[in-house]
Scaffold this active site. Sequence first.
Site, PDB file in Angstrom:
ATOM      1  N   GLU A  90      19.641   0.862 -48.195  1.00  0.00           N
ATOM      2  CA  GLU A  90      19.033   2.644 -48.655  1.00  0.00           C
ATOM      3  C   GLU A  90      18.007   2.475 -47.513  1.00  0.00           C
ATOM      4  O   GLU A  90      17.940   1.605 -46.702  1.00  0.00           O
ATOM      5  CB  GLU A  90      17.790   2.130 -49.360  1.00  0.00           C
ATOM      6  CG  GLU A  90      18.677   1.282 -50.890  1.00  0.00           C
ATOM      7  CD  GLU A  90      17.363   0.984 -51.835  1.00  0.00           C
ATOM      8  OE1 GLU A  90      17.827   1.326 -52.882  1.00  0.00           O
ATOM      9  OE2 GLU A  90      16.323   0.892 -51.649  1.00  0.00           O
ATOM     10  N   CYS A 128      19.270  -9.213 -47.462  1.00  0.00           N
ATOM     11  CA  CYS A 128      17.942 -10.518 -46.453  1.00  0.00           C
ATOM     12  C   CYS A 128      18.493 -12.014 -47.415  1.00  0.00           C
ATOM     13  O   CYS A 128      18.009 -12.356 -48.274  1.00  0.00           O
ATOM     14  CB  CYS A 128      17.045  -9.814 -46.380  1.00  0.00           C
ATOM     15  SG  CYS A 128      16.166 -10.609 -45.268  1.00  0.00           S
ATOM     16  N   CYS A 132      11.924 -13.614 -49.037  1.00  0.00           N
ATOM     17  CA  CYS A 132      10.567 -13.569 -49.042  1.00  0.00           C
ATOM     18  C   CYS A 132       9.734 -13.518 -50.124  1.00  0.00           C
ATOM     19  O   CYS A 132      10.688 -12.784 -51.027  1.00  0.00           O
ATOM     20  CB  CYS A 132       9.567 -13.203 -47.712  1.00  0.00           C
ATOM     21  SG  CYS A 132       9.749 -12.807 -46.048  1.00  0.00           S
ATOM     22  N   GLY A 178      16.800  -5.908 -44.962  1.00  0.00           N
ATOM     23  CA  GLY A 178      17.460  -7.141 -44.069  1.00  0.00           C
ATOM     24  C   GLY A 178      15.976  -7.350 -42.611  1.00  0.00           C
ATOM     25  O   GLY A 178      15.596  -7.228 -42.296  1.00  0.00           O
ATOM     26  N   SER A 233       6.030  -9.327 -39.070  1.00  0.00           N
ATOM     27  CA  SER A 233       5.514  -9.932 -40.638  1.00  0.00           C
ATOM     28  C   SER A 233       4.997 -11.588 -41.060  1.00  0.00           C
ATOM     29  O   SER A 233       5.127 -12.154 -40.633  1.00  0.00           O
ATOM     30  CB  SER A 233       6.379 -10.216 -41.990  1.00  0.00           C
ATOM     31  OG  SER A 233       6.946  -8.367 -41.505  1.00  0.00           O
ATOM     32  N   HIS A 235       1.287 -12.556 -42.637  1.00  0.00           N
ATOM     33  CA  HIS A 235       0.740 -12.158 -43.925  1.00  0.00           C
ATOM     34  C   HIS A 235       0.197 -13.699 -44.431  1.00  0.00           C
ATOM     35  O   HIS A 235      -0.365 -14.016 -45.843  1.00  0.00           O
ATOM     36  CB  HIS A 235       2.186 -12.644 -45.083  1.00  0.00           C
ATOM     37  CG  HIS A 235       3.117 -11.386 -44.817  1.00  0.00           C
ATOM     38  ND1 HIS A 235       2.545  -9.963 -44.977  1.00  0.00           N
ATOM     39  CD2 HIS A 235       4.907 -10.557 -44.878  1.00  0.00           C
ATOM     40  CE1 HIS A 235       3.894  -8.805 -44.854  1.00  0.00           C
ATOM     41  NE2 HIS A 235       4.397  -9.505 -45.146  1.00  0.00           N
ATOM     42  N   CYS A 352       7.325  -0.052 -49.062  1.00  0.00           N
ATOM     43  CA  CYS A 352       8.129  -1.202 -47.807  1.00  0.00           C
ATOM     44  C   CYS A 352       7.944  -2.780 -48.750  1.00  0.00           C
ATOM     45  O   CYS A 352       7.675  -3.329 -50.344  1.00  0.00           O
ATOM     46  CB  CYS A 352       6.592  -2.385 -47.034  1.00  0.00           C
ATOM     47  SG  CYS A 352       6.760  -1.179 -45.962  1.00  0.00           S
TER      48      CYS A 352
END
Length: 359
Positions: A90, A128, A132, A178, A233, A235, A352
């Site tokens: 996408e 991916c 996560c 990815g 990233s 987090h 996201c």
Amino acid sequence: MIIYDLDFSTLTNTLEKWNEPVYRAKQIWQGLYQHLYDSSDQFTNLPKSLREKLAENFPFSPFKIRTYLDSADGFTRKTLFELPDGNLIEAVLMRYGDPADNPQITASPTGRGAKNRRTLCISTQAGCAMGCVFCATGQMGFKRHLTSGEIVAQVMYYAQMLKDVNESVTNIVLMGMGEPFHNYDNTMSAIDRLNDPDGFNFGARRFTISTVGLVPQIRRFADEKRQVNLAISLHAADDAERLAIMPVNKRYKVDDVLDACRYYVAQTGRRITFEWALINGINDTPEVAKRLASRLKGLLCHVNAIPLNPTTGYDGRATDRNRAVAFKEILEQAGIPCTIRMRRGIDIQAGCGQLAGGV
Ligand code: SAH
Ligand code: SF4
């Protein structure tokens, strides 16, 4: 191999092999990346025989357009592409108006009256491998790396579409499906191809790569001194908390990631962005904000917080507005700039972490 997989020197060599004059390479390159031709028939400056040879050897579009969806506000479009081997990827186009990034107030869907940004969010892999837990792409697992041409082709698809309405791409973020640093070489060669001043001429500073935090690649990227923006990233600000949501933390600890980030800033002088998906009760408390601030102290950086987008495989909830603002204020009081990012395209699962090759 598709036409967008060719770099300029491979194209030149191919033409030599075909006993064609090498100046044809330049004509083809300009047709592809400046005129944005999307089929060999459009190259009217080439002899018919060469057009046919091109078409036979290098397909132009690697994609079947499975479907596309527009968000209700008309500002976000998500396109689902099917690759020749059946894998789905996408890519999302986001139209922004200035100044408040709030299209309802500042712009109409045609963009009139707004200082317009046209940001593309593109994929570097089908699926991916990083797993996560809060990410739809992670939930589907790894399918395969995209070739550089498949990465470039997503940009060309939208660039051609925008050209028809006299618009152009202004920013490219590698934040689709990815992990770009897991597919490092193809990602960088796609960027180089799009960056070529004799071709698409897309400025390095208008790209942003987002990585889950693969330390050796962050260091390699720093050594290459690219002008491309880097986002990490993060987090979580603590190993146990990060490991609970990001398996990659088994390999690369928060300290290792932050050391690599310091190295990046030292090598490039560029500010780094940390991404932070705010998950209610998990990583949005005042204590976490304080811990994050102390770990980021002295680092040239900026925190991009975004309330978690929903995915089917994870039951964490988004932080509400008040808690998000409190989080931001703690960081800012500690001298760490923080923005709360607007959620885009949620109604079409184009936000996201919501890309999973479904619809
Ligand atoms: N693999 C790269 C880039 C793709 S993800 C990376 O992880 O950085 C782009 C961004 O969306 C990352 O910051 C990722 O952590 C974030 N993200 C993933 N799932 C999300 C979700 N459900 N809500 C909000 N952000 C999410
Ligand atoms: Fe992969 Fe990024 Fe999703 Fe993690 S957040 S699973 S690295 S795409």
